[in-house]
Design a protein around this motif. Structure first.
Motif, PDB file in Angstrom:
ATOM      1  N   ALA A  93      47.635  29.617  36.368  1.00 20.32           N
ATOM      2  CA  ALA A  93      47.855  28.292  36.550  1.00 20.32           C
ATOM      3  C   ALA A  93      48.497  27.425  35.736  1.00 20.32           C
ATOM      4  O   ALA A  93      49.545  27.140  36.605  1.00 20.32           O
ATOM      5  CB  ALA A  93      46.326  27.287  37.476  1.00 20.32           C
ATOM      6  N   ILE A  94      48.080  27.554  34.357  1.00 21.42           N
ATOM      7  CA  ILE A  94      48.884  27.284  33.342  1.00 21.42           C
ATOM      8  C   ILE A  94      49.990  28.194  33.598  1.00 21.42           C
ATOM      9  O   ILE A  94      51.088  27.700  33.172  1.00 21.42           O
ATOM     10  CB  ILE A  94      48.667  26.497  32.284  1.00 21.42           C
ATOM     11  CG1 ILE A  94      47.139  26.367  32.989  1.00 21.42           C
ATOM     12  CG2 ILE A  94      48.845  26.926  31.612  1.00 21.42           C
ATOM     13  CD1 ILE A  94      46.049  25.870  31.341  1.00 21.42           C
ATOM     14  N   MET A  95      50.245  29.150  33.911  1.00 19.96           N
ATOM     15  CA  MET A  95      51.344  29.545  33.711  1.00 19.96           C
ATOM     16  C   MET A  95      52.442  29.447  34.583  1.00 19.96           C
ATOM     17  O   MET A  95      54.075  29.500  34.113  1.00 19.96           O
ATOM     18  CB  MET A  95      51.444  31.837  33.531  1.00 19.96           C
ATOM     19  CG  MET A  95      50.465  32.185  32.646  1.00 19.96           C
ATOM     20  SD  MET A  95      50.090  33.259  33.153  1.00 19.96           S
ATOM     21  CE  MET A  95      51.642  34.685  32.829  1.00 19.96           C
ATOM     22  N   ALA A  96      52.187  28.884  35.070  1.00 21.92           N
ATOM     23  CA  ALA A  96      53.267  28.574  36.197  1.00 21.92           C
ATOM     24  C   ALA A  96      53.920  27.101  35.638  1.00 21.92           C
ATOM     25  O   ALA A  96      55.920  26.886  35.943  1.00 21.92           O
ATOM     26  CB  ALA A  96      52.515  27.519  37.845  1.00 21.92           C
ATOM     27  N   LEU A  97      53.385  26.647  34.694  1.00 11.79           N
ATOM     28  CA  LEU A  97      54.446  25.976  33.077  1.00 11.79           C
ATOM     29  C   LEU A  97      55.816  26.185  33.266  1.00 11.79           C
ATOM     30  O   LEU A  97      56.524  25.956  32.544  1.00 11.79           O
ATOM     31  CB  LEU A  97      53.569  25.059  32.449  1.00 11.79           C
ATOM     32  CG  LEU A  97      52.534  23.492  33.304  1.00 11.79           C
ATOM     33  CD1 LEU A  97      51.894  23.782  32.130  1.00 11.79           C
ATOM     34  CD2 LEU A  97      52.905  23.251  33.644  1.00 11.79           C
ATOM     35  N   GLY A  98      55.477  27.620  33.090  1.00  9.93           N
ATOM     36  CA  GLY A  98      56.640  28.996  32.518  1.00  9.93           C
ATOM     37  C   GLY A  98      56.434  29.148  31.247  1.00  9.93           C
ATOM     38  O   GLY A  98      57.066  29.989  30.509  1.00  9.93           O
ATOM     39  N   LEU A  99      54.826  29.047  30.875  1.00 10.78           N
ATOM     40  CA  LEU A  99      54.668  29.484  29.818  1.00 10.78           C
ATOM     41  C   LEU A  99      53.736  31.224  30.039  1.00 10.78           C
ATOM     42  O   LEU A  99      53.209  31.649  30.907  1.00 10.78           O
ATOM     43  CB  LEU A  99      52.551  29.223  29.382  1.00 10.78           C
ATOM     44  CG  LEU A  99      53.025  27.611  29.221  1.00 10.78           C
ATOM     45  CD1 LEU A  99      52.381  26.847  29.037  1.00 10.78           C
ATOM     46  CD2 LEU A  99      53.900  27.116  28.300  1.00 10.78           C
ATOM     47  N   SER A 100      53.589  32.142  28.624  1.00 11.84           N
ATOM     48  CA  SER A 100      53.544  32.887  28.706  1.00 11.84           C
ATOM     49  C   SER A 100      51.715  33.325  29.088  1.00 11.84           C
ATOM     50  O   SER A 100      51.389  32.379  28.751  1.00 11.84           O
ATOM     51  CB  SER A 100      53.495  34.357  27.654  1.00 11.84           C
ATOM     52  OG  SER A 100      53.308  33.643  26.756  1.00 11.84           O
ATOM     53  N   TRP A 101      51.391  34.557  29.120  1.00 15.87           N
ATOM     54  CA  TRP A 101      49.873  34.361  29.393  1.00 15.87           C
ATOM     55  C   TRP A 101      49.375  34.378  28.053  1.00 15.87           C
ATOM     56  O   TRP A 101      48.237  33.385  27.994  1.00 15.87           O
ATOM     57  CB  TRP A 101      49.413  36.285  29.945  1.00 15.87           C
ATOM     58  CG  TRP A 101      48.065  35.840  29.133  1.00 15.87           C
ATOM     59  CD1 TRP A 101      48.042  36.872  28.424  1.00 15.87           C
ATOM     60  CD2 TRP A 101      46.546  35.737  29.951  1.00 15.87           C
ATOM     61  NE1 TRP A 101      46.162  37.086  28.906  1.00 15.87           N
ATOM     62  CE2 TRP A 101      45.342  36.064  29.321  1.00 15.87           C
ATOM     63  CE3 TRP A 101      46.571  35.166  31.097  1.00 15.87           C
ATOM     64  CZ2 TRP A 101      44.359  36.374  29.744  1.00 15.87           C
ATOM     65  CZ3 TRP A 101      45.120  34.938  31.570  1.00 15.87           C
ATOM     66  CH2 TRP A 101      44.240  35.123  31.025  1.00 15.87           C
ATOM     67  N   ASP A 102      49.340  34.721  26.630  1.00 18.06           N
ATOM     68  CA  ASP A 102      49.443  34.335  25.478  1.00 18.06           C
ATOM     69  C   ASP A 102      48.746  32.791  25.181  1.00 18.06           C
ATOM     70  O   ASP A 102      48.073  32.477  24.552  1.00 18.06           O
ATOM     71  CB  ASP A 102      49.880  35.361  24.625  1.00 18.06           C
ATOM     72  CG  ASP A 102      49.548  36.968  24.594  1.00 18.06           C
ATOM     73  OD1 ASP A 102      49.133  37.187  25.481  1.00 18.06           O
ATOM     74  OD2 ASP A 102      50.393  37.333  23.799  1.00 18.06           O
ATOM     75  N   ALA A 103      50.575  32.544  25.529  1.00 21.85           N
ATOM     76  CA  ALA A 103      50.161  30.925  25.336  1.00 21.85           C
ATOM     77  C   ALA A 103      49.340  29.836  25.957  1.00 21.85           C
ATOM     78  O   ALA A 103      48.228  29.512  26.066  1.00 21.85           O
ATOM     79  CB  ALA A 103      51.987  30.699  25.748  1.00 21.85           C
ATOM     80  N   ALA A 104      49.537  30.472  27.876  1.00 26.69           N
ATOM     81  CA  ALA A 104      48.512  29.718  28.781  1.00 26.69           C
ATOM     82  C   ALA A 104      46.788  30.081  28.759  1.00 26.69           C
ATOM     83  O   ALA A 104      46.516  28.474  27.981  1.00 26.69           O
ATOM     84  CB  ALA A 104      48.858  30.379  30.447  1.00 26.69           C
ATOM     85  N   ALA A 105      46.622  30.582  28.158  1.00 25.40           N
ATOM     86  CA  ALA A 105      44.832  31.045  27.736  1.00 25.40           C
ATOM     87  C   ALA A 105      44.948  30.893  26.225  1.00 25.40           C
ATOM     88  O   ALA A 105      43.363  30.190  26.472  1.00 25.40           O
ATOM     89  CB  ALA A 105      44.731  32.440  27.410  1.00 25.40           C
ATOM     90  N   VAL A 106      45.663  30.277  25.351  1.00 22.88           N
ATOM     91  CA  VAL A 106      45.467  29.614  23.973  1.00 22.88           C
ATOM     92  C   VAL A 106      45.132  28.644  24.438  1.00 22.88           C
ATOM     93  O   VAL A 106      43.972  27.711  23.260  1.00 22.88           O
ATOM     94  CB  VAL A 106      46.008  30.199  22.876  1.00 22.88           C
ATOM     95  CG1 VAL A 106      45.542  29.484  21.724  1.00 22.88           C
ATOM     96  CG2 VAL A 106      45.719  32.241  22.531  1.00 22.88           C
ATOM     97  N   LEU A 107      46.386  27.488  24.603  1.00 16.86           N
ATOM     98  CA  LEU A 107      46.404  26.694  25.158  1.00 16.86           C
ATOM     99  C   LEU A 107      45.834  25.689  25.903  1.00 16.86           C
ATOM    100  O   LEU A 107      44.657  24.829  25.772  1.00 16.86           O
ATOM    101  CB  LEU A 107      47.500  26.085  26.352  1.00 16.86           C
ATOM    102  CG  LEU A 107      47.513  25.127  26.507  1.00 16.86           C
ATOM    103  CD1 LEU A 107      47.826  23.435  25.426  1.00 16.86           C
ATOM    104  CD2 LEU A 107      49.572  24.287  27.520  1.00 16.86           C
ATOM    105  N   LEU A 108      44.628  27.061  27.274  1.00 21.75           N
ATOM    106  CA  LEU A 108      43.105  26.673  28.048  1.00 21.75           C
ATOM    107  C   LEU A 108      42.370  26.551  26.837  1.00 21.75           C
ATOM    108  O   LEU A 108      41.387  25.568  26.919  1.00 21.75           O
ATOM    109  CB  LEU A 108      43.149  27.589  28.989  1.00 21.75           C
ATOM    110  CG  LEU A 108      42.074  27.131  30.039  1.00 21.75           C
ATOM    111  CD1 LEU A 108      41.717  26.203  30.238  1.00 21.75           C
ATOM    112  CD2 LEU A 108      41.644  28.181  31.008  1.00 21.75           C
ATOM    113  N   SER A 109      42.610  27.558  25.931  1.00 27.04           N
ATOM    114  CA  SER A 109      40.532  27.277  25.193  1.00 27.04           C
ATOM    115  C   SER A 109      40.683  26.422  24.137  1.00 27.04           C
ATOM    116  O   SER A 109      39.924  25.522  23.870  1.00 27.04           O
ATOM    117  CB  SER A 109      41.200  28.921  24.413  1.00 27.04           C
ATOM    118  OG  SER A 109      40.901  29.763  25.248  1.00 27.04           O
ATOM    119  N   VAL A 110      42.226  26.237  24.165  1.00 28.12           N
ATOM    120  CA  VAL A 110      42.527  25.164  22.604  1.00 28.12           C
ATOM    121  C   VAL A 110      41.677  23.401  23.253  1.00 28.12           C
ATOM    122  O   VAL A 110      41.187  22.963  22.460  1.00 28.12           O
ATOM    123  CB  VAL A 110      43.942  24.681  21.905  1.00 28.12           C
ATOM    124  CG1 VAL A 110      43.970  23.287  21.247  1.00 28.12           C
ATOM    125  CG2 VAL A 110      44.141  25.624  20.882  1.00 28.12           C
ATOM    126  N   ALA A 111      42.807  22.754  24.649  1.00 31.62           N
ATOM    127  CA  ALA A 111      42.553  21.884  25.439  1.00 31.62           C
ATOM    128  C   ALA A 111      40.584  21.934  25.575  1.00 31.62           C
ATOM    129  O   ALA A 111      40.606  21.075  25.326  1.00 31.62           O
ATOM    130  CB  ALA A 111      43.382  21.859  26.447  1.00 31.62           C
TER     131      ALA A 111
END
Length: 394
Positions: A104-122
């Motif tokens: 779902a976060i990838m819908a913001l235009g992020l790659s899988w790597d960026a979305a996965a790490v962003l989710l974990s960090v948040a």
């Protein structure tokens, strides 16, 4: 006047309670990021990355690739089989909440790597806040050191990798806080989501059951019938969701053994294909690791757990925190095969950090914290950094 000023200052600080856990979280992430960045720079070419990958690529190796498969392709209706006809490793071993949120976060235009790490960090930042409140409730006065020990633990780098640990810990700390505050309505919501993020529903059901028995034995007359039935219902609800993913796997694949066979495929590389008999994986695993000395190791591990949870220093931690720790350790004893991922799987007993926080004098606590930080690069090197052939999975 002076006393009134101190009182006002204390009240203002209490209103800004979130400053300490967020500051600690930020420091802990800077430490882990520094270690991860240093190792990324010397990572050779691997199945997941080129040589010298960037931090995002390095943070989404190993099982993060399985979460990527789930996010992009979902789950197979037909399970893969190995040369012997046994179920092979497949996506059903990885629960859906984390990869679906990352998708779902990838819908913001992020790659899988960026979305996965962003989710974990948040999720790790939110976990720091909720865990701090929980620790305040179950071990007043110990919450600062306990949270520091968790966020700077040897396996703390996983809190910002492409794994579901941060999200699970956030949901777990919320469930434990709801239990402590008797906010039962939150448990009906949190337990299903938590149980579909990482396995934990059965352990939570056991913890609630143990609490029911303790209260029945200690304060039967002061144990209202309504609360008794509430606990019975929540225990059954947790147990149901503890089996929820197995049920989903059975419905989709048409085989009641599909989920267990999937999980067993990971340990077959160590001990071959064996049936899961509760409470046998640890003796089998310790014998595989240590040969005839395995009973000594087993006795030592059990003795250490008992000493931690039954010693006088544990009395300063509320019963809910201790019972959860006991229940989760019993769950691991029943189903988990001990290997290098064990260190990561111990993160859910983070309330036990409040027991360690009772260490005196202060230099002893400082020594423990320093050792935890020093062990972070050790964990990264042996468990995350990849040098083929690599059997020490994170």
């Amino acid at each position: 006047m002076a006393l009134a000023g101190l009182t006002d200052r204390g009240a203002r600080l209490a209103e800004r309670w979130w400053l300490w856990p967020l500051a600690l979280w930020l420091v802990s992430r800077l430490v882990s990021t520094a270690f991860l960045g240093a190792f990324a720079g010397v990572q050779g070419r691997s199945f997941w990355t080129p040589a010298g990958p960037g931090l995002l690529d390095y943070s989404t190796m190993w099982d993060a690739h399985w979460y990527y498969i789930v996010a992009m392709s979902g789950y197979p209706a037909e399970l893969p089989l190995d040369d012997d006809g046994h179920v092979g490793e497949n996506a059903w071993a990885f629960m859906p909440v984390y990869p679906m949120l990352a998708r779902a976060i990838m819908a913001l235009g992020l790659s899988w790597d960026a979305a996965a790490v962003l989710l974990s960090v948040a999720a790790s930042a939110a976990f720091a806040l909720v865990a701090y409140r929980l620790l305040q409730e179950i071990a007043p006065g110990r919450e600062r050191f306990a949270l520091a020990l968790v966020l700077l633990s040897p396996v703390a780098p996983v809190l910002q990798l492409g794994y579901a640990e941060s999200l699970f810990l956030l949901l777990l700390s919320g469930a434990l806080l709801a239990w402590r505050l008797r906010a039962w309505e939150w448990l009906w919501v949190l337990v299903p989501i938590m149980s579909l993020t990482r396995p934990g529903g059965l352990a939570f059901a056991l913890a609630l059951g143990l609490w029911f028995l303790v209260r029945w034995a200690r304060e039967r007359d002061a144990f209202p019938p309504r609360e008794r039935w509430m606990l019975v219902g929540l225990g059954a609800w947790s147990a149901l969701w503890g089996f929820g993913w197995l049920i989903a796997c059975t419905v989709v694949t048409g085989s009641i053994d599909s989920y267990l066979e999937t999980e067993l495929s990971w340990r077959s590389a160590y001990i071959g294909r064996q049936e899961l008999v509760p409470f046998t994986p640890w003796p089998i695993g310790l014998e595989w690791w240590f040969g005839p000395w395995w009973p000594v190791w087993l006795v030592g591990i059990v003795a250490a757990a008992v000493a931690l949870l039954a010693g006088p220093w544990a009395s300063g931690v509320a019963l809910e925190g201790r019972l959860w720790t006991i229940a989760y350790l019993v769950y691991l004893a029943a189903v988990w095969f001990p290997q290098s991922s064990t260190w990561r799987l111990l993160l859910p007993i983070f309330p036990a950090a409040a027991i360690v926080a009772a260490l005196r004098p202060g230099w002893a606590r400082a020594l423990v914290l320093a050792a935890s930080i020093a062990l972070q690069p050790v964990w990264i090197w042996f468990c995350w950094h990849h040098i083929a052939p690599d059997w020490s999975v994170p």
